[in-house]
Design a protein around this motif. Structure first.
Motif, short mmCIF file in Angstrom:
data_model
loop_
_atom_site.label_atom_id
_atom_site.label_comp_id
_atom_site.label_asym_id
_atom_site.label_seq_id
_atom_site.Cartn_x
_atom_site.Cartn_y
_atom_site.Cartn_z
N VAL A 63 0.88 -1.19 -0.06
CA VAL A 63 -0.09 -0.07 0.26
C VAL A 63 0.82 1.23 -0.15
N LYS A 83 -1.02 9.03 6.07
CA LYS A 83 -1.89 8.36 5.18
C LYS A 83 -1.88 6.97 5.08
N TYR A 87 -4.80 3.92 6.65
CA TYR A 87 -5.28 2.87 5.96
C TYR A 87 -5.36 1.67 6.79
N ASN A 92 -10.42 2.18 5.15
CA ASN A 92 -10.42 1.23 3.73
C ASN A 92 -11.92 0.51 3.69
N PRO A 133 -8.21 1.31 -0.42
CA PRO A 133 -8.14 2.62 0.57
C PRO A 133 -9.42 3.54 0.18
N ASN A 134 -9.87 4.08 1.38
CA ASN A 134 -10.64 5.15 1.25
C ASN A 134 -10.12 6.51 0.71
N ASN A 135 -8.81 6.70 0.97
CA ASN A 135 -8.21 8.16 0.70
C ASN A 135 -7.80 7.85 -0.74
N VAL A 138 -4.18 7.13 -1.58
CA VAL A 138 -3.33 5.96 -1.31
C VAL A 138 -3.91 4.97 -2.14
#
Length: 208
Positions: A63, A83, A87, A92, A133-135, A138
């Protein structure tokens, strides 16, 4: 909490980096965290001379996150670390906490600026179905099988000492007569700042 303290400071690469510890309690917890062990990315190693190793890392998922900067600094390392840490703490699509691993790698590539890519190895149990990942900064990256050259050095590292080791290892590889990609390298850390002995730091160069 102990994992958080342990690795947020590891990424600073130096005792002089901006402090993550804010209380005495955090310092105590970090010291206690030294008893923990973390899964390491697998590899096979061959000594090629003068404490320099050739290692083969099989294809695995990592990641990662990136920054492009004018000059490197410890603060940028912290920005990328947060960041990635968020995660593994559940940011995530599975809302799942994922174990921390070693090493933490930062790929340094010189272009018009300097591109930094920091990655955490994804542990074996999560490799087959890694959480997304939500971001958007990332991402999951499947690294192909790669062969690198490295040696291990001790002590505490900062931006200047990483650059020095990169130059010295490159010179050593030239002496050994091996071909490697010299326009980029990885800074690789394994230890908490409160581990005072037998620290493990590495520069990686990719074999041509």
């Amino acid at each position: 909490m102990r994992i958080f303290i342990f690795f947020s400071l590891l990424i600073c690469h130096t005792l002089a980096a901006p402090a993550i510890f804010e209380t005495a309690e955090q310092i105590v917890r970090s010291a206690l965290s030294l008893t923990q062990s973390y899964e390491e990315a697998p590899y096979e190693a061959t000594l090629i001379g003068d404490e320099v190793y050739e290692r083969v890392y099989p294809s695995k998922k990592w990641v990662c996150t990136k920054l492009t900067v004018n000059e490197e600094s410890e603060q940028q390392q912290g920005t990328m670390f947060w960041k990635l840490f968020n995660y593994i703490q559940g940011a995530n699509n599975k809302d799942k906490k994922i174990p921390m691993t070693v090493p933490v790698t930062t790929h340094v590539t010189k272009t018009s600026g300097t591109e930094l890519e920091m990655c955490f190895y994804i542990n074996a149990d999560e490799q087959a179905d890694a959480a997304a990942p939500n971001n958007p900064d990332v991402y999951i990256k499947e690294e192909p099988t790669r062969t690198i050259y490295t040696r291990t050095i001790g002590g505490y590292m900062n931006t200047a000492s990483w650059k020095t080791e990169a130059q010295e290892l490159a010179a050593k590889l030239q002496e050994l007569g091996v071909n490697f990609e010299g326009n980029s390298y990885w800074k690789v850390g394994y230890d908490a700042p409160f581990k005072f002995w037998n620290r493990r730091n590495e520069i990686w160069y990719l074999k041509k």
